[in-house]
Structures are given as C-alpha cells and as structure tokens.
Motif scaffolding. Structure first.
Motif, PDB file in Angstrom:
ATOM      1  N   ASP A   1      68.952  79.238  37.512  1.00 47.22           N
ATOM      2  CA  ASP A   1      70.088  79.270  36.587  1.00 47.22           C
ATOM      3  C   ASP A   1      70.840  80.597  36.602  1.00 47.22           C
ATOM      4  O   ASP A   1      71.859  80.717  35.928  1.00 47.22           O
TER       5      ASP A   1
ATOM      6  N   ASP B   1      65.835  79.552  32.238  1.00 47.83           N
ATOM      7  CA  ASP B   1      66.226  78.635  31.161  1.00 47.83           C
ATOM      8  C   ASP B   1      66.319  79.315  29.806  1.00 47.83           C
ATOM      9  O   ASP B   1      65.543  79.055  28.883  1.00 47.83           O
TER      10      ASP B   1
ATOM     11  N   ASN C   1      68.338  79.680  26.521  1.00 47.67           N
ATOM     12  CA  ASN C   1      69.324  78.979  25.675  1.00 47.67           C
ATOM     13  C   ASN C   1      70.136  77.935  26.434  1.00 47.67           C
ATOM     14  O   ASN C   1      71.358  77.928  26.373  1.00 47.67           O
ATOM     15  N   GLY C   2      69.449  77.079  27.155  1.00 47.51           N
ATOM     16  CA  GLY C   2      70.152  75.995  27.850  1.00 47.51           C
ATOM     17  C   GLY C   2      70.834  76.409  29.137  1.00 47.51           C
ATOM     18  O   GLY C   2      71.651  75.665  29.683  1.00 47.51           O
ATOM     19  N   SER C   3      70.504  77.587  29.645  1.00 52.96           N
ATOM     20  CA  SER C   3      71.206  78.074  30.841  1.00 52.96           C
ATOM     21  C   SER C   3      70.963  77.206  32.066  1.00 52.96           C
ATOM     22  O   SER C   3      71.816  77.140  32.949  1.00 52.96           O
ATOM     23  N   LEU C   4      69.828  76.500  32.112  1.00 52.15           N
ATOM     24  CA  LEU C   4      69.576  75.680  33.297  1.00 52.15           C
ATOM     25  C   LEU C   4      70.514  74.484  33.350  1.00 52.15           C
ATOM     26  O   LEU C   4      71.142  74.239  34.386  1.00 52.15           O
ATOM     27  N   SER C   5      70.658  73.756  32.239  1.00 52.40           N
ATOM     28  CA  SER C   5      71.547  72.591  32.285  1.00 52.40           C
ATOM     29  C   SER C   5      72.995  73.030  32.492  1.00 52.40           C
ATOM     30  O   SER C   5      73.756  72.385  33.216  1.00 52.40           O
ATOM     31  N   GLN C   6      73.371  74.165  31.888  1.00 51.73           N
ATOM     32  CA  GLN C   6      74.733  74.690  32.111  1.00 51.73           C
ATOM     33  C   GLN C   6      74.964  75.031  33.580  1.00 51.73           C
ATOM     34  O   GLN C   6      76.013  74.738  34.141  1.00 51.73           O
TER      35      GLN C   6
ATOM     36  N   ARG D   1      73.433  73.812  36.154  1.00 53.25           N
ATOM     37  CA  ARG D   1      73.480  72.598  36.990  1.00 53.25           C
ATOM     38  C   ARG D   1      74.858  71.943  36.897  1.00 53.25           C
ATOM     39  O   ARG D   1      75.413  71.483  37.890  1.00 53.25           O
ATOM     40  N   GLU D   2      75.404  71.908  35.668  1.00 55.70           N
ATOM     41  CA  GLU D   2      76.757  71.365  35.484  1.00 55.70           C
ATOM     42  C   GLU D   2      77.780  72.142  36.306  1.00 55.70           C
ATOM     43  O   GLU D   2      78.628  71.576  36.994  1.00 55.70           O
TER      44      GLU D   2
END
Ligand code: VGL
Ligand code: ZN
Length: 202
Positions: free
Chosen positions: A153, A181, A183-188, A190-191
């Motif tokens: 991330d 990861d 504070n949600g950095s992984l999903s951000q 990936r987006e």
C-alpha cells in the motif's frame, strides 16, 4: 524465461520492513522464497532499497511531539510520519538475508534527500524528482514491469502507479507483497492502482 522486455522490480525487502524490524510489515519475510524464484524468470531484475539519512523528515522522531503514524503537511503534500527506519548503513536498511541479491542487475536507492520522502521507485513524493529508474529501464528496452515486495500500500503501489503513468505495462503480484494497512490504506491503494491501469494478479 519472460521476454527481454520484461523487468521484475523487487521493492524494499529490507530487515526493517520484516518481522522484528523498526517498521515491520506482517508476514514481510513470507514473500521472499517466491521472489527468489521469480528472479529466475525475468531477464531484467531491479531491487530497491529505502535509504534514509538519520535526519530524514519522514521520521516522527525528527519532529518533537509528533506521534509515529500521524500525518504532517509537507511542502509537497501530506506525509505520514514513520518510526525511524532504513537508516543508511544500518542493519535495518540491509536486505533481508534470505533475499537473493546476486541476480539483481541494479539496486536503486531512494529516500536519501532529508527534506522529501520517496515511496516510488520512479519519483520522490513530490511526483517530480526522478530517481533515474525510468531511464535505466527505457535504455534497456523494457516495456513490461512486474512489481513485488514491501509494502503493497505504500512503496509498491506508488511505484506501480508511476510505472503505469509512464506508459509501462505494470502488474503487481499481490501474493508476493505484504501491506502496512494504515487506516484503510490497502483498499485505497488497490483502488488507485486499478484506476491507474495497474494489473493486480495473485
Ligand atoms: C515504505 C513507509 C516508509 C515502503 C518506506 O517501503 O512501503 N513505507 N518508507
Ligand atoms: Zn522509508
């Protein structure tokens, strides 16, 4: 063996990002056997090394009163303040002992300017100052880049997004990466990678 135009970029597989390190990424060392095997498949192999001076501005310790993992506004934008890590010449900055470094054609160091962080292997965090990697890859005729390493991330994602922006076909092998990861950095991340046209594979 992949075609001569395909490069493997191994991001920051260093002791400080592995279990026991100063900025340990969970399971960071688990990816090393697969990375070693991948190096045998690619004709162009590059390792990156996060390489900070002790007075680096990304270290919380250099901002009295600032907490690690807090955000600070820098002239180039918001910057996470990290625990002190990958200080030039220390054991934490060394590659993990299990990583095979002999097959690498190039080791590129980043983050050595005290006033600016550099997550990406291509540009520092101002998105302007080049590391020189683009020129190296272009002069070797590289068109396709596969990225693996630490952390998914941050340095992997920034490098992959820049690679795609520069016109390389960029693929991240997520099974050979591990994430911080925060504070949600992984999903951000990936987006953002998907939006930039980065291919995410297992
Ligand atoms: C990295 C935070 C600070 C990384 C490097 O390799 O992802 N993350 N420096
Ligand atoms: Zn760093």
């Amino acid at each position: 063996m992949r075609p001569a135009t395909h490069a493997l970029i191994v991001i920051d597989v260093q002791n400080d990002f592995c279990p026991g390190g100063a900025l340990a990424v969970g399971g960071g060392d688990e990816i090393i056997p697969r990375i070693n095997a991948l190096m045998g498949e690619f004709p162009v192999r590059v390792l990156t090394q996060d390489w900070h001076p002790a007075n680096h501005s990304s270290f919380a310790a250099n901002h009295p009163g600032a907490a690690a993992f807090s955000l600070m506004d820098m002239p180039y934008g918001p910057q996470v303040l990290w625990p002190t890590h990958c200080v030039q010449g220390t054991g934490g900055a060394a590659f993990h002992a299990a990583l095979q470094t002999d097959p690498a054609d190039l080791v590129i160091r980043k983050g050595f300017r005290p006033a600016i962080d550099s997550y990406s292997a291509f540009f520092e965090n101002d998105h302007e100052t080049p590391t020189g990697l683009e020129g190296y890859l272009r002069t070797r005729g590289v068109t396709d880049i596969t990225l693996v390493g630490l952390a998914t991330d941050f340095c992997v994602a920034y490098s992959a997004i820049d690679a795609a922006g520069l016109g390389f076909n960029a693929t991240v092998l997520e099974g050979s990466c591990r994430a911080i990861d925060l504070n949600g950095s992984l999903s951000q991340a990936r987006e953002k990678m998907r939006a930039a046209g980065v291919r995410l594979d297992a």
